[in-house]
Motif scaffolding. Sequence first.
Motif, mmCIF file in Angstrom:
data_model
loop_
_atom_site.group_PDB
_atom_site.id
_atom_site.type_symbol
_atom_site.label_atom_id
_atom_site.label_comp_id
_atom_site.label_asym_id
_atom_site.label_seq_id
_atom_site.Cartn_x
_atom_site.Cartn_y
_atom_site.Cartn_z
ATOM 1 N N ASN A 138 0.768 -1.205 0.054
ATOM 2 C CA ASN A 138 0.085 -0.248 -0.083
ATOM 3 C C ASN A 138 0.959 1.303 -0.037
ATOM 4 O OD1 ASN A 138 -2.189 -1.835 0.193
ATOM 5 N ND2 ASN A 138 -2.553 -1.216 2.329
ATOM 6 N N ASP A 139 1.935 1.214 0.892
ATOM 7 C CA ASP A 139 2.851 2.616 0.923
ATOM 8 C C ASP A 139 3.579 2.789 -0.380
ATOM 9 O OD1 ASP A 139 2.212 2.671 3.675
ATOM 10 O OD2 ASP A 139 4.002 1.596 4.400
ATOM 11 N N PHE A 140 3.909 1.361 -1.115
ATOM 12 C CA PHE A 140 4.746 1.679 -2.482
ATOM 13 C C PHE A 140 3.646 2.399 -3.604
ATOM 14 C CE2 PHE A 140 7.589 -0.190 -5.843
ATOM 15 C CZ PHE A 140 8.093 0.667 -6.065
ATOM 16 N N GLU A 141 2.282 1.817 -3.544
ATOM 17 C CA GLU A 141 1.287 2.119 -4.487
ATOM 18 C C GLU A 141 1.050 3.505 -4.105
ATOM 19 O OE1 GLU A 141 -1.668 -1.172 -4.490
ATOM 20 O OE2 GLU A 141 -0.364 -2.108 -5.887
ATOM 21 N N THR A 142 0.991 3.899 -3.156
ATOM 22 C CA THR A 142 0.455 5.556 -2.887
ATOM 23 C C THR A 142 1.691 6.422 -2.777
ATOM 24 O OG1 THR A 142 0.523 5.149 -0.451
ATOM 25 C CG2 THR A 142 -1.422 4.995 -1.623
ATOM 26 N N GLY A 143 2.992 5.795 -3.181
ATOM 27 C CA GLY A 143 4.071 6.902 -3.167
ATOM 28 C C GLY A 143 4.562 7.389 -1.910
ATOM 29 N N SER A 144 4.224 6.677 -0.747
ATOM 30 C CA SER A 144 4.556 6.976 0.406
ATOM 31 C C SER A 144 6.231 6.565 0.872
ATOM 32 C CB SER A 144 3.717 6.412 1.549
ATOM 33 O OG SER A 144 2.381 6.890 1.304
ATOM 34 N N ILE A 145 6.645 5.420 0.120
ATOM 35 C CA ILE A 145 8.035 5.013 0.090
ATOM 36 C C ILE A 145 8.547 4.916 -1.276
ATOM 37 C CG2 ILE A 145 7.543 3.806 2.291
ATOM 38 C CD1 ILE A 145 7.620 1.277 0.708
ATOM 39 N N SER A 146 9.784 5.135 -1.352
ATOM 40 C CA SER A 146 10.469 5.332 -2.631
ATOM 41 C C SER A 146 10.815 3.696 -3.075
ATOM 42 C CB SER A 146 11.789 5.818 -2.570
ATOM 43 O OG SER A 146 12.642 5.283 -1.579
ATOM 44 N N PRO A 147 11.124 3.447 -4.419
ATOM 45 C CA PRO A 147 11.630 2.087 -4.895
ATOM 46 C C PRO A 147 12.711 1.495 -3.810
ATOM 47 C CG PRO A 147 11.267 3.429 -6.670
ATOM 48 C CD PRO A 147 11.120 4.490 -5.639
ATOM 49 N N ALA A 148 13.609 2.633 -3.373
ATOM 50 C CA ALA A 148 14.818 1.837 -2.709
ATOM 51 C C ALA A 148 14.362 1.762 -1.197
ATOM 52 C CB ALA A 148 15.900 3.227 -2.378
ATOM 53 N N GLN A 149 13.440 2.308 -0.765
ATOM 54 C CA GLN A 149 12.713 1.803 0.550
ATOM 55 C C GLN A 149 11.864 0.756 0.519
ATOM 56 O OE1 GLN A 149 10.886 5.913 0.994
ATOM 57 N NE2 GLN A 149 12.104 6.137 2.876
ATOM 58 N N PHE A 150 11.200 0.683 -0.731
ATOM 59 C CA PHE A 150 10.455 -0.706 -0.906
ATOM 60 C C PHE A 150 11.564 -1.883 -0.952
ATOM 61 C CE2 PHE A 150 9.025 -3.770 -4.121
ATOM 62 C CZ PHE A 150 7.833 -4.258 -3.527
#
Length: 217
Positions: free
Chosen positions: A54-66
């Motif tokens: 959910n966080d990745f799909e809402t731009g709350s985390i970056s690819p690196a954080q994902f």
Amino acid sequence: METVLAQKIKNIIFDYGNVIFEIDFVRTQNALLQLGIANVQQFFAHKSHNEIFNDFETGSISPAQFRSKIREAANNMDLSDEQIDSAWNSLLVGVPSPAVHETLLKVKEKYRTFLLSNNNEIHYNWIVDYLQREYNVNDNNHLFEKAYYSQQMFLRKPNVEIFEQVIKENNLIPEETLFIDDSPQHLVGAKQAGLNTLLMDKHPKDLEQFLIDHHIL
């Protein structure tokens, strides 16, 4: 959908995964398992998944954080970016045939059409590359009046606000607008926004027949 209802529809909002573009959750579950993630059925599935998605799909985390969170979940900090991206992109199968895009262009001639996809930066980049490689198009923009992606909106389905934003930006009348998705939980949010809904219960290759069956085409 009854013919009477279909006659009042002027706008259609399409989901992407497993409506237009085939995706395979089992493939990704197997790939994540290979990375060392246990309980993949709970970690990533069609109807529910870990909050990191959910966080990745809402731009709350970056690819690196994902990727960092995937390493944590796998308890393996040595996983490479390439290994993680490969496992994550295993979800993406593709558009079954050019006929699917041709169907969308037919629909666009009759209705105002929009795309509303829960997406993320890694998948989006893969899809754009795939569309350029396989279909010689830059993206999905030519198929719709406008394409919306969750990571660019900082919202995701089934949040009612994502539907309300599409409605407001395009001056849509909800009663004249149909939303098509393969996820029952997403239809709930759409209904809360006043939209008509249809559950996609066919393979994306059968999109045209699905639309014919429901008196859209």
